[in-house]
Design a protein around this motif. Structure first.
Motif, PDB file in Angstrom:
ATOM      1  N   VAL A 470       0.871  -1.170   0.000  1.00  4.36           N
ATOM      2  CA  VAL A 470       0.000   0.000   0.000  1.00  4.36           C
ATOM      3  C   VAL A 470       0.907   1.218   0.000  1.00  4.36           C
ATOM      4  N   LYS A 471       0.671   2.151  -0.914  1.00  2.12           N
ATOM      5  CA  LYS A 471       1.515   3.343  -0.924  1.00  2.12           C
ATOM      6  C   LYS A 471       0.711   4.551  -1.376  1.00  2.12           C
ATOM      7  N   LEU A 472       1.150   5.704  -0.901  1.00  6.49           N
ATOM      8  CA  LEU A 472       0.537   6.980  -1.230  1.00  6.49           C
ATOM      9  C   LEU A 472       1.629   7.929  -1.696  1.00  6.49           C
ATOM     10  N   ASP A 473       1.437   8.509  -2.863  1.00  8.86           N
ATOM     11  CA  ASP A 473       2.367   9.491  -3.410  1.00  8.86           C
ATOM     12  C   ASP A 473       1.608  10.790  -3.679  1.00  8.86           C
ATOM     13  N   THR A 474       2.190  11.908  -3.252  1.00 11.22           N
ATOM     14  CA  THR A 474       1.570  13.204  -3.498  1.00 11.22           C
ATOM     15  C   THR A 474       2.546  14.107  -4.231  1.00 11.22           C
ATOM     16  N   GLU A 475       1.988  15.042  -4.984  1.00 12.76           N
ATOM     17  CA  GLU A 475       2.796  15.961  -5.775  1.00 12.76           C
ATOM     18  C   GLU A 475       2.199  17.358  -5.639  1.00 12.76           C
ATOM     19  N   TRP A 476       3.020  18.298  -5.139  1.00 18.52           N
ATOM     20  CA  TRP A 476       2.546  19.658  -4.875  1.00 18.52           C
ATOM     21  C   TRP A 476       3.452  20.625  -5.619  1.00 18.52           C
ATOM     22  N   LYS A 477       2.876  21.337  -6.569  1.00 25.14           N
ATOM     23  CA  LYS A 477       3.645  22.299  -7.360  1.00 25.14           C
ATOM     24  C   LYS A 477       3.716  23.593  -6.565  1.00 25.14           C
ATOM     25  N   LEU A 478       4.849  23.809  -5.886  1.00 26.03           N
ATOM     26  CA  LEU A 478       5.004  24.964  -5.010  1.00 26.03           C
ATOM     27  C   LEU A 478       5.095  26.261  -5.808  1.00 26.03           C
ATOM     28  N   THR A 479       5.873  26.236  -6.885  1.00 26.46           N
ATOM     29  CA  THR A 479       6.003  27.371  -7.787  1.00 26.46           C
ATOM     30  C   THR A 479       6.034  26.820  -9.205  1.00 26.46           C
ATOM     31  N   ASP A 480       6.182  27.701 -10.175  1.00 24.91           N
ATOM     32  CA  ASP A 480       6.279  27.218 -11.550  1.00 24.91           C
ATOM     33  C   ASP A 480       7.530  26.392 -11.776  1.00 24.91           C
ATOM     34  N   ASP A 481       8.543  26.574 -10.903  1.00 26.23           N
ATOM     35  CA  ASP A 481       9.815  25.887 -11.083  1.00 26.23           C
ATOM     36  C   ASP A 481      10.039  24.728 -10.114  1.00 26.23           C
ATOM     37  N   VAL A 482       9.326  24.732  -8.989  1.00 24.43           N
ATOM     38  CA  VAL A 482       9.628  23.789  -7.911  1.00 24.43           C
ATOM     39  C   VAL A 482       8.393  22.953  -7.583  1.00 24.43           C
ATOM     40  N   THR A 483       8.600  21.635  -7.526  1.00 28.50           N
ATOM     41  CA  THR A 483       7.547  20.695  -7.148  1.00 28.50           C
ATOM     42  C   THR A 483       8.036  19.846  -5.982  1.00 28.50           C
ATOM     43  N   LEU A 484       7.176  19.658  -4.995  1.00 27.01           N
ATOM     44  CA  LEU A 484       7.496  18.829  -3.831  1.00 27.01           C
ATOM     45  C   LEU A 484       6.740  17.514  -3.922  1.00 27.01           C
ATOM     46  N   LEU A 485       7.491  16.403  -3.814  1.00 21.43           N
ATOM     47  CA  LEU A 485       6.910  15.070  -3.761  1.00 21.43           C
ATOM     48  C   LEU A 485       7.036  14.534  -2.344  1.00 21.43           C
ATOM     49  N   VAL A 486       5.953  14.035  -1.804  1.00 23.95           N
ATOM     50  CA  VAL A 486       5.956  13.426  -0.475  1.00 23.95           C
ATOM     51  C   VAL A 486       5.138  12.144  -0.560  1.00 23.95           C
ATOM     52  N   GLY A 487       5.638  11.094   0.071  1.00 26.17           N
ATOM     53  CA  GLY A 487       4.893   9.848   0.033  1.00 26.17           C
ATOM     54  C   GLY A 487       5.419   8.828   1.008  1.00 26.17           C
ATOM     55  N   GLY A 488       4.774   7.687   1.028  1.00 25.84           N
ATOM     56  CA  GLY A 488       5.190   6.611   1.913  1.00 25.84           C
ATOM     57  C   GLY A 488       4.532   5.310   1.507  1.00 25.84           C
ATOM     58  N   ALA A 489       5.010   4.220   2.081  1.00 20.17           N
ATOM     59  CA  ALA A 489       4.496   2.897   1.710  1.00 20.17           C
ATOM     60  C   ALA A 489       4.630   1.934   2.869  1.00 20.17           C
TER      61      ALA A 489
END
Length: 929
Positions: A470-489
């Motif tokens: 079981v895993k969850l991945d998230t993607e948050w576009k902080l700015t036009d240049d920077v994206t933060l990925l956070v997740g776990g399994a």
């Protein structure tokens, strides 16, 4: 129309080697999306199912787009690549990728090595989920690629550098195998299929290979489904020479001079120049010619169902089923030297002074033996996964995945019937030609009346692997240049294995009258068997062969009870908890465009191992933590040049069989192997730099440098001792084995994996892809794809060197030590090259794959190291489009009839086996609408 025929979607609908989708018609072709141009951003590897390819040349361009736009080091094969190489399975497709080499079993690719690191160091994910395709004797983490036909897959992506968002557990690579994305298909119904016949020129076997696909996509694009299947049934044969290794031993007499105070048995050793020289030299253990036949029946089914109820939501459910049945047979005509030297008279011999090898000999009082083994085994694999992709806002999305898989390997019967000649006789061997020795039995007989059944062995073996994820991945576009990925399994992996047997000598099982040594062979229980083409010309090549089924039925052998091998009843449960964060950046710095990712992955491993040790059940629990930082950067100085760099900490958990407290016992060769539940994982720091020049459409020149600094690595630690020192009960010793006759007749080799010092592996990858569009006329439709990899490594392994004292009380008293050598399983050089021609009607490809020699294990009997010699395989494929919906194909595998060439004792290069597998030809048709 011709170009429309070649166009197909890479998806779960339009698949690989045999079932690539033939385009429906010109009318549909105009609705299909277009492949990413050379100067456009290609989709990420996770989205690669949406690429459209138009033939082999365009498939290369699509794969290059994936590679070019990735921040990390990625190589890919898309469906048309797999479809147009005559590959029997995925391992053979993967060898086209730089840095990937394969090992073959019975002439078919079975496992991969990536940048010198073997299958246990490579993590394989099937539709995003790690899994293991189990065979009965597989106790490692390596993936058995021969379980799956390449027909079922539409893309392969190989991640060579680590990212925080990428699953841990690999030092070599993470390999993604993808089966489908039906929403990317054309609207409406798609049907495709293929049928081939496969011919092997060594055994004249003809077998079918059939595959098919049915897919549907809702015209509104809100839901889609696909199902595909592939079936094959064929037989491979491996024929040639086998020595079963080389060893030292003291003979009964040498050139008429007794070596013992009493002949044949008992007494004490009497030293003499001839007896000492013969004892200290190496001779083949069981010199023989024979054949191994493998009957394969392989079925694979994939299915996918997708929903897109809104533009922000996609739900995918996919499943895969595979069944791989094997009927395995070994037939050997041989003499028995192993453990029999005390009875054998050495009449004449030749010792090579440089290698201390008894290259030729005439022997007296030798036991002639014929052996026939038949195994029945099967692997059954299930996997189901579900994924929800949700765009919550324009800048935030999440993916939830859950899945489970189960793989079971069963071998209910591994049956061997052994017959011995009633009278012992003379035998001559000559290994002047190491690949094709002369093996001649004097006064040879093919009369069943001259033989008796002396042994019957039957073992059963079962192995099961299960995965839950079981895993969850998230993607948050902080700015036009920077994206933060956070997740776990959260993952749970389970391994279990059991063994048992009913092996016995005939006399021990059924009783024998005085002077009787076995059950009399008759015409109804045997037949005359001739060696297949094997280089054995001039040798003894016809033998009385026992009919395994007839002998088993005659003696009602399967009615005898199975005796469990308690020492092999073992298992591991492993739970992992992971979490990560990763920043992705795409921007410019002083006018230089770049892309980078940096992050940290945390993983906690909880391990519970069980087994039997010294006759008592033992369980061990432990846990450990790893923090795995990673950084990847890609610089784009120009539109055609990409510079890459990466650094990461990585880890690989120990092999499953090594983690259990139990182990294995070989009472024929006086060897015991224990597991070690306290093994640490292999940990390393990896470094990569690369330059890629995309100097023309579909063209690439690349060079990459990599290094892996391994700080911990399990190595085998072996001691020489008595059986009593192992603490194991004598009930594990089979009465028909040499140890069953004389428990302490030889020193026991007692091994266990321990935490070792590590080492360094470094290498260079070179690649060139060049369509010859600049040439005139038909030559403009040709092209070249090739790559080469060089590896260098320094590792230290524990080994045993040859005995030096012929008068030792327990001979041979091997000398413990270490050897500095390359990483086991790594070839210094490997390369492959493909030349192709493709127009609107006809395509032709020829591919060479070379792998240099490599050591694959530390040797036994004082042989230092064992390994395989270099291989060069030539494959070809041709296709002609008869109509827009029909193509005919002709393919050839192993056209050089490359031999399986294995050696022991690296410095001497003594042959362990040299066996050919034959050439494979396939002809067929592909249809689609």
């Amino acid at each position: 129309m011709a170009r429309a025929f070649g166009r197909h979607v890479i998806s779960g609908a339009l698949i690989s080697a045999s079932t690539f989708c033939l385009a429906t018609a010109t009318a549909h072709a105009q609705d299909a999306p277009v492949a990413a141009p050379q100067d456009e951003v290609a989709p990420s590897p996770e989205e690669n199912a949406d690429i459209i390819v138009t033939g082999f040349r365009e498939s290369i361009r699509s794969a290059l787009s994936l590679k070019r736009q990735s921040v990390s080091a990625v190589d890919a094969i898309v469906a048309q690549d797999i479809a147009n190489f005559p590959d029997q399975n995925l391992a053979e497709s993967l060898q086209r990728i730089p840095g990937v080499a394969i090992s073959r079993s019975n002439g078919e690719g079975s496992s991969i090595t990536v940048r010198g690191l073997g299958p246990d160091f490579t993590r394989v994910r099937l539709n995003g989920m790690e899994t293991v395709a189990t065979t009965p004797d597989n106790t490692g983490r390596g993936f058995n690629f021969n379980v799956f036909a390449s027909d079922l897959f539409n893309s392969i992506v190989v991640h060579k550098t680590a990212e925080a968002s990428l699953d841990e557990g690999s030092l070599g690579a993470v390999v993604d195998l993808n089966t489908g994305n039906p929403l990317s298909n054309k609207a409406g119904l798609t049907v495709a299929g293929s049928a081939k016949v496969q011919y092997n020129d060594l055994n004249d076997n003809v077998g079918p290979r059939i595959s098919g696909l049915v897919a549907w996509r809702d015209p509104d694009g809100r839901w889609a489904a696909s199902i595909s299947a592939a079936y094959a049934k064929y037989t491979t044969t491996r024929a040639g020479m086998h020595t079963v290794g080389w060893q030292q031993a003291r003979f009964n007499s040498v050139e008429g001079v007794p070596c013992y105070t009493t002949p044949g048995t008992g007494g004490s050793y009497v030293s003499s120049p001839g007896c000492d020289a013969a004892a200290l030299s190496y001779h083949p253990r069981i010199p023989r010619y024979g054949a191994i036949k493998l009957g394969v029946e392989r079925l694979g089914v994939t299915s996918a169902l997708q929903f897109a109820p809104t533009d922000r939501t996609k739900i995918s459910i996919d499943g895969l089923y595979a069944k791989y049945n094997q009927d395995y047979s070994e037939q050997w005509g041989q003499v028995l030297l192993r453990s029999e030297e005390r009875k054998i008279d050495l009449i004449d011999y030749m010792i090579d002074p440089e290698t201390n090898t008894m290259t030729s000999a005439t022997l007296g009082n030798v036991q002639q033996r014929v052996e026939h083994r038949q195994d029945q085994s099967s692997t059954e694999f299930y996997q189901i996964g579900a994924k929800l992709e949700q765009e919550i806002t324009d800048r935030f999305k999440a993916t939830l995945f859950g899945g489970l898989s189960k793989s079971t390997g069963k071998a209910p019967h591994q049956t061997t019937v052994i017959i011995d000649r009633k009278t012992r006789g003379n035998y001559t061997y000559d290994f002047t030609d190491l690949k094709s020795p002369s093996l001649v039995i004097a006064d040879h007989s093919t009369n069943p009346e001259d033989y008796v059944v002396t042994e019957i062995r039957d073992d059963e073996q079962y192995t099961t692997n299960t995965f839950r994820t079981v895993k969850l991945d998230t993607e948050w576009k902080l700015t036009d240049d920077v994206t933060l990925l956070v997740g776990g399994a959260l993952r749970r992996f389970g391994f279990s294995g059991t063994q048992g047997g009913r092996s016995s000598t005939y006399c021990a099982a059924y009783g024998c009258a005085p002077g009787q040594t076995g059950y009399q062979l008759t015409d109804s229980l045997a037949y005359v068997w001739d060696l297949p083409r094997s280089g054995a010309t001039g040798n003894t090549s016809s033998f009385v062969m026992p009919d395994v089924g007839a002998v088993v039925d005659e003696l009602n052998f399967y009615d005898r009870p199975i005796v469990p091998n308690a020492n092999a009843d073992r298992g591991v449960v492993e739970k992992t908890t992971t979490g990560y964060f990763q920043f992705n950046v795409e921007s410019e710095l002083f006018g230089l465009r770049y892309a980078a990712n940096a992050g940290m992955r945390y993983v906690r491993t909880q391990q519970h191992s069980r087994g039997i040790n010294a006759g008592q059940p033992v369980s061990v629990s432990r846990s450990y933590d790893d923090f795995l930082p990673s950084f990847n950067v890609a610089l784009f100085p120009t539109e055609s040049l990409v510079l890459r760099g990466a650094i990461a900490k990585v880890m690989k958990r120990p092999s499953l069989g090594d983690l259990t407290p139990g182990g294995s016992l070989d009472d024929f060769d006086y060897r015991v192997n224990f597991g070690n539940p306290n093994l640490d994982p292999t940990r390393a720091t990896t470094f990569d730099i690369a330059a890629e020049w995309y100097f023309a459409p579909g063209a690439l020149v690349s060079v990459g440098l990599f290094a892996k600094k391994v700080t911990s690595f399990p190595i085998g630690e072996t001691r020489i001792g008595t059986y009593a020192s192992t603490g194991l009960p004598t009930s594990l010793i089979r009465p028909n084995s040499p140890a069953g006759t004389d428990l302490e007749g030889r020193p026991w080799s007692i091994s266990q994996p321990v935490n070792g010092p590590g080492g360094t592996l470094r290498g260079v990858e070179l690649g060139l892809q060049l369509p010859f569009t600049f040439l005139p006329g038909p030559l403009s439709k040709t092209g070249f794809v090739g790559n080469a990899t060089y590896l260098d490594s320094d590792f230290t392994y524990s080994v045993f060197s040859p005995a030096t004292d012929p008068n030792a009380a327990s001979f041979p008293a091997l000398v413990p030590g270490t050897v500095d050598t390359s990483f086991l399983g790594s070839s210094k050089w490997s390369y492959n090259a493909t030349l192709y021609y493709e127009d609107s009607k006809f395509s032709l490809r020829g591919s060479l794959a070379y792998r240099g020699p490599y050591n694959e294990g530390t040797g036994v009997y004082g042989n230092i190291l064992s390994g395989r010699d270099s291989t060069l395989n030539l494959d070809m494929s041709a296709q002609y489009q008869v109509t827009p919906a029909l193509a005919v194909t002709l393919e050839g595998l192993n056209l050089t009839d490359q031999a399986d060439d294995a050696y022991v004792n690296e410095s001497n290069g003594l042959p362990e086996r040299y066996q050919t597998t034959g050439r494979i030809l396939m002809a067929g048709v592909r249809v689609g609408f």
